[in-house]
Scaffold this motif. Structure first.
Motif, PDB file in Angstrom:
ATOM      1  N   ARG A 220      35.557  44.319  27.766  1.00 20.28           N
ATOM      2  CA  ARG A 220      35.227  45.483  28.589  1.00 20.28           C
ATOM      3  C   ARG A 220      33.767  45.829  28.335  1.00 20.28           C
ATOM      4  O   ARG A 220      33.327  45.946  27.181  1.00 20.28           O
ATOM      5  CB  ARG A 220      36.106  46.691  28.266  1.00 20.28           C
ATOM      6  CG  ARG A 220      37.572  46.491  28.586  1.00 20.28           C
ATOM      7  CD  ARG A 220      38.372  47.753  28.337  1.00 20.28           C
ATOM      8  NE  ARG A 220      38.167  48.750  29.388  1.00 20.28           N
ATOM      9  CZ  ARG A 220      37.539  49.912  29.236  1.00 20.28           C
ATOM     10  NH1 ARG A 220      37.023  50.220  28.057  1.00 20.28           N
ATOM     11  NH2 ARG A 220      37.404  50.751  30.238  1.00 20.28           N
ATOM     12  N   VAL A 223      29.270  48.859  33.550  1.00 18.24           N
ATOM     13  CA  VAL A 223      28.717  48.282  34.756  1.00 18.24           C
ATOM     14  C   VAL A 223      27.211  48.138  34.598  1.00 18.24           C
ATOM     15  O   VAL A 223      26.571  48.893  33.868  1.00 18.24           O
ATOM     16  CB  VAL A 223      29.091  49.164  35.973  1.00 18.24           C
ATOM     17  CG1 VAL A 223      28.376  50.497  35.903  1.00 18.24           C
ATOM     18  CG2 VAL A 223      28.785  48.461  37.289  1.00 18.24           C
ATOM     19  N   PRO A 267      34.489  45.389  39.649  1.00 19.22           N
ATOM     20  CA  PRO A 267      35.446  45.966  38.697  1.00 19.22           C
ATOM     21  C   PRO A 267      36.002  44.930  37.734  1.00 19.22           C
ATOM     22  O   PRO A 267      36.389  45.250  36.628  1.00 19.22           O
ATOM     23  CB  PRO A 267      36.537  46.553  39.597  1.00 19.22           C
ATOM     24  CG  PRO A 267      36.411  45.811  40.889  1.00 19.22           C
ATOM     25  CD  PRO A 267      34.962  45.480  41.047  1.00 19.22           C
ATOM     26  N   GLU A 285      36.117  43.345  32.277  1.00 20.85           N
ATOM     27  CA  GLU A 285      36.499  44.552  33.016  1.00 20.85           C
ATOM     28  C   GLU A 285      35.361  45.573  32.869  1.00 20.85           C
ATOM     29  O   GLU A 285      34.962  45.916  31.749  1.00 20.85           O
ATOM     30  CB  GLU A 285      37.794  45.126  32.461  1.00 20.85           C
ATOM     31  CG  GLU A 285      38.251  46.387  33.165  1.00 20.85           C
ATOM     32  CD  GLU A 285      39.492  46.976  32.528  1.00 20.85           C
ATOM     33  OE1 GLU A 285      39.892  48.084  32.939  1.00 20.85           O
ATOM     34  OE2 GLU A 285      40.051  46.346  31.607  1.00 20.85           O
ATOM     35  N   THR A 286      34.842  46.045  33.985  1.00 19.29           N
ATOM     36  CA  THR A 286      33.675  46.928  33.952  1.00 19.29           C
ATOM     37  C   THR A 286      34.094  48.375  33.696  1.00 19.29           C
ATOM     38  O   THR A 286      35.129  48.844  34.193  1.00 19.29           O
ATOM     39  CB  THR A 286      32.903  46.845  35.272  1.00 19.29           C
ATOM     40  OG1 THR A 286      33.768  47.198  36.348  1.00 19.29           O
ATOM     41  CG2 THR A 286      32.354  45.457  35.484  1.00 19.29           C
ATOM     42  N   PRO A 288      33.075  52.033  34.570  1.00 17.61           N
ATOM     43  CA  PRO A 288      32.238  52.641  35.619  1.00 17.61           C
ATOM     44  C   PRO A 288      31.261  53.666  35.049  1.00 17.61           C
ATOM     45  O   PRO A 288      31.515  54.275  34.006  1.00 17.61           O
ATOM     46  CB  PRO A 288      33.263  53.295  36.555  1.00 17.61           C
ATOM     47  CG  PRO A 288      34.449  53.546  35.688  1.00 17.61           C
ATOM     48  CD  PRO A 288      34.492  52.423  34.693  1.00 17.61           C
TER      49      PRO A 288
END
Length: 862
Positions: A220, A223, A267, A285-286, A288
């Motif tokens: 993770r 973004v 995403p 997995e970005t 936000p």
């Protein structure tokens, strides 16, 4: 004895053999030490097997050559051993032991038949035997100094020991390497693949390592992070990104190095890596990054000088990078000067739970006083912005007491904000002011300045010419309002701005010192002219006292000098945040001082409030006089009654009544008055009672008049915007009770009620004084930023510093108003540079395996 001698001879022969063999053995030991030293220093590690064999053979031949003379070394015979024993005996006992060992082996050559000769020989043999019985064979003495005069043997030993420390735990492997004649295995492909994710700097998150083990890995990351894949060495790798990854230009590819970079947008980003016979799949997995949120807290808090405070709260995922107050005109059209850009202080945290306050000074800006549309705009590091709802407001302007100065400032604003529509009106207004110079412009310099401005305005054809007219109007307004003080104030503001700008860009120490000295000189000039103006303007005593108390609480020259010295010291030690905090505090102090000067100009309301304070003080004195008179009348009345009854002696009755009077009035000064009244009781007799009653009625009327004056005072307080004081209401009720008691002839109850009235007047006066102080501070500065009075610096420092005055770690360095440029980014960038260097070294497959493993452990730990 013969056995003893044989044992000595055997040991002597062995010692002699060692003395002959040790110099030869040491040469061989020297060769061995040289071999060990060379091995421990890593000689064999850099040689190929043939060279290792050649080197080992050379050391073997050298060892054989130096040990070969050992084969020709013979044992010493019995005679050499006896001679060595005799030498040791002579060295130990001197002439008394002359060849004792050889003497025992000797025989009598002549005179064997002579008894005297045999007896003498027997005595000689017995003495030699006694000496031999005490003899000891000395240790071998190989005489190495003669064989090695330069002590090369010590150098070889020291070299071997030092090389052993160099080898460390590898000392066995390095010696064994000399006997390892196997060919090294063929080198594998010079190829390595590394991957990592660099989050954006503003997230302050550490890099993430991509494990290249052929399995699927899930991570993770924020973004806009960058995924970096580096292929070092001779090999090929196939990278297959999905649409969630945007290719970015990487470093220029070389024959032995390739680097691919991707920006993580979607995403879910996916990258397939096929290299070295392995397939790696990476899923990211970005996290936000939401736009910032901002809201205004209240409206502008306008201060006495026209400056104002803006307060807002902002919230963002990673922090606010910039905040600005956006000023827009209500009507579209051109202006000579663009609307001001208000740079706001940045929040100390990004949770949106604390207020961020900024002191804004637009008093010199032409748009001050204009009706505009105002919006607070904040941005984060990703460029996203948040806005407050636009509101219409009038930009606070500097207040002018002089009507002419206020008019010129207003015309200047109109000319700048609406040059096309307002030019004719400004021209008309200036012409009107020149109609009656004796009324509007009695000063010749102002009259000439207006004529010049009127002429230039009529001849102006460009925006630059109109701007010059506007600047001239403003300079005249300042000259009319402040005289020469405006020049000193301008120099002071310029010195503050230069020093603040130098602190923000972390200027050198010599520049900071020079600008600090300039600020001290400007501040000294401003304070001198400020004091001169205070002395020139007449003030009534109450106003001077109130203003003196306010200034004494606000700032002293020593406080300002100490603050400047602390600021310079903070810059010397590199504490930029503390320097900026002191600079903001200094600006606030000077704002307070200038606001105090503005607030010190008395107007009708302030004069009325001071008059009310004087009236209240006069009422308190009159109430005290009424109470004293009522008490004396009551004493006289009781004295007359007691005189008629022929009771106790006047002095005793005076003492008792004095005690009762003190208990009622709570006034320590009444004891003497009671004594005086008691001494006169015996002389007054019956007439005193009637006089007392008449006096009581007169005191009652005066008490009623005093109560009515107090009611009128409270009414005037409400008219001036002051709130009612509970103490004055209590005093009014107590006066009414005292008035009724006096009408009924109850002087004791009246004295008690008058005492309560005095107490109420005292509390009311304290409350009025507090209200006046609050109103004066509100006019002078409004709510001072941070809520801290400059005179309380030591108290504020106690919250931020430890008992020794040192800054604590938990202190908020920015103070909610100052942003330290790149305070956190520098540390992150430094860590990034270190990790980049580790990755560069890790991507070099030619480095030893142990070193590459160490670099990889460092990267995974970080």
């Amino acid at each position: 004895m013969r056995t003893r001698l044989d044992s000595l001879v055997a040991r002597s022969r062995a010692a002699g053999l060692w003395e002959r063999a040790w110099p030869i053995l040491w040469r061989g030991l020297g060769v061995v030490l040289a071999f060990l030293a060379a091995s421990w220093l890593g000689l064999w590690l850099d040689l190929s097997p043939p060279w290792r064999m050649a080197g080992l053979a050379a050391f073997g031949l050298a060892l054989a050559a130096v040990l070969l003379p050992l084969l020709r070394t013979a044992w010493p015979d019995r005679r050499e051993a006896l001679a060595r024993i005799d030498r040791d005996a002579s060295a130990r006992d001197g002439a008394l032991a002359h060849g004792p060992a050889s003497a025992i082996e000797d025989t009598l050559a002549v005179g064997a038949q002579d008894p005297a000769t045999r007896a003498l020989w027997a005595l000689h043999q017995r003495r030699a035997a006694e000496v031999v019985a005490r003899l000891r064979v000395c240790l071998p003495r190989p005489m190495m100094v003669r064989h090695d005069p330069y002590a090369l043997r010590a150098a070889l030993a020291v070299t071997a020991v030092a090389s052993l420390f160099v080898a460390g735990t590898e000392w066995r492997d390095r010696v064994a390497a000399a006997f390892d004649w196997r060919e090294p295995p063929a080198a594998g492909p010079n190829f390595r693949v590394d991957g990592w994710i660099d989050p954006p700097l503003y997230t302050r998150m550490p890099p993430l390592i991509v494990t290249m083990n052929g399995a699927e890995q899930r991570l993770r990351a924020p973004v806009n992070s960058q995924l970096v894949v580096r292929i070092a060495g001779e090999g090929q790798a196939a990278l297959t990104p999905n649409p969630g990854l945007k290719p970015l230009p990487g470093k220029e590819a070389r024959a032995d190095l390739r680097e691919d970079r991707f920006q993580i947008l979607g995403p879910l980003a996916e990258l397939a890596i096929a290299a070295g016979g392995q397939n790696q799949r990476l899923l990211v997995e970005t996290i936000p990054d939401h736009p910032p949120e901002v809201r205004s807290v209240g409206g502008p808090e306008v201060n006495g000088r026209g400056t104002f405070n803006l307060t807002y709260r902002a919230k963002d995922d990673y922090g606010i990078s910039s905040a600005e107050g956006l000023v827009e005109p209500l009507k579209a059209g051109r202006s000579l000067v663009p609307p001001p850009k208000i740079a706001l202080a940045l929040p100390s945290d990004a949770n949106g739970e604390t207020d961020t306050k900024t002191l804004v000074d637009l008093t010199d800006h032409p748009w001050s006083g204009a009706r505009v549309r105002f919006t607070i705009v904040v941005k984060d590091e990703a460029g996203q912005e948040g806005r407050t709802a636009p509101v219409e407001m009038t930009l606070p302007a500097r207040p002018f007491k002089d009507p002419l100065a206020r008019s010129l400032a207003e015309e200047r604003r109109r000319l700048v904000t609406e040059p096309d529509a307002a030019r004719i009106r400004v021209q008309t207004a200036l012409d009107a002011l020149l109609i009656a110079p004796e009324q509007f412009t009695p000063q010749p310099s102002i009259f000439l300045g207006l004529k010049t401005a009127t002429r230039r305005l009529r001849q102006a054809r460009t925006d630059e010419a109109l701007t010059e007219v506007a600047d001239l109007l403003w300079e005249m307004a300042l000259k009319i309002e402040d005289g020469d003080l405006s020049d000193a104030e301008k120099q002071l503001r310029q010195a503050q701005d230069r020093l603040k700008e130098a602190i923000e860009r972390n200027a050198p120490d010599d520049e900071i010192k020079r600008l600090t000295d300039d600020l001290k000189q400007a501040l000294s000039k401003f304070m001198k002219e400020f004091a001169d103006k205070q002395r020139r303007e007449p003030r009534d005593p109450g106003e001077r006292q109130a203003q003196g108390q306010q200034q004494s609480k606000t700032v002293t020259p020593d406080d300002l000098d100490k603050m400047l010295n602390d600021l310079a010291e903070a810059m010397k030690r590199g504490d930029t945040a503390e320097a900026q905090r002191l600079m903001e505090q200094l600006r606030n102090i000077l704002e307070n001082l200038q606001s105090a000067e503005q607030g010190g100009k008395s107007d009708q309301a302030s004069r009325e409030m001071r008059k009310q304070m004087r009236d209240l003080d006069q009422m308190a004195r009159e109430q005290q006089d009424l109470r004293d008179e009522t008490f004396r009348d009551g004493q006289q009345k009781r004295g007359a009654e007691q005189g008629q009854r022929g009771g106790q002696r006047p002095q005793q009755r005076g003492q008792q009544q004095g005690q009762r009077g003190q208990g009622q009035s709570k006034d320590p000064g009444q004891g003497s008055q009671q004594g005086q009244g008691e001494e006169q009781q015996g002389q007054r007799g019956q007439g005193s009672q009637g006089g007392g009653g008449a006096g009581g009625g007169s005191v009652g009327e005066r008490q009623q008049a005093l109560r009515q004056r107090l009611e009128d005072l409270q009414r005037r307080m409400k008219e001036n915007g002051m709130r009612g004081e509970e103490g004055l209401s209590d005093a009014e009720d107590a006066m009414r009770q005292a008035e009724n008691a006096l009408r009924q002839g109850k002087e004791g109850e009246a004295v008690d009620a008058q005492g309560r009235a005095l107490d109420g007047l005292k509390r009311g006066a304290e409350g009025m004084q507090q209200q006046m102080q609050e109103m004066a501070e509100g006019e002078g500065e409004g709510q001072q930023e941070g809520g801290q009075q400059p005179g309380q610096q030591g108290q504020a420092g106690s919250r931020d510093d430890d008992p020794l005055g040192r800054p604590t770690r938990g202190r908020d360095m920015s103070d909610g108003r100052v942003r330290v440029p790149t305070a956190d980014e520098s540390a992150v960038q430094r860590a990034r540079r270190i990790m980049e260097e580790l990755r560069r070294k890790l991507g070099d497959p030619s480095r030893p395996r142990e070193e590459l493993d160490y670099f990889e452990r460092l990267l995974r730990r970080n």
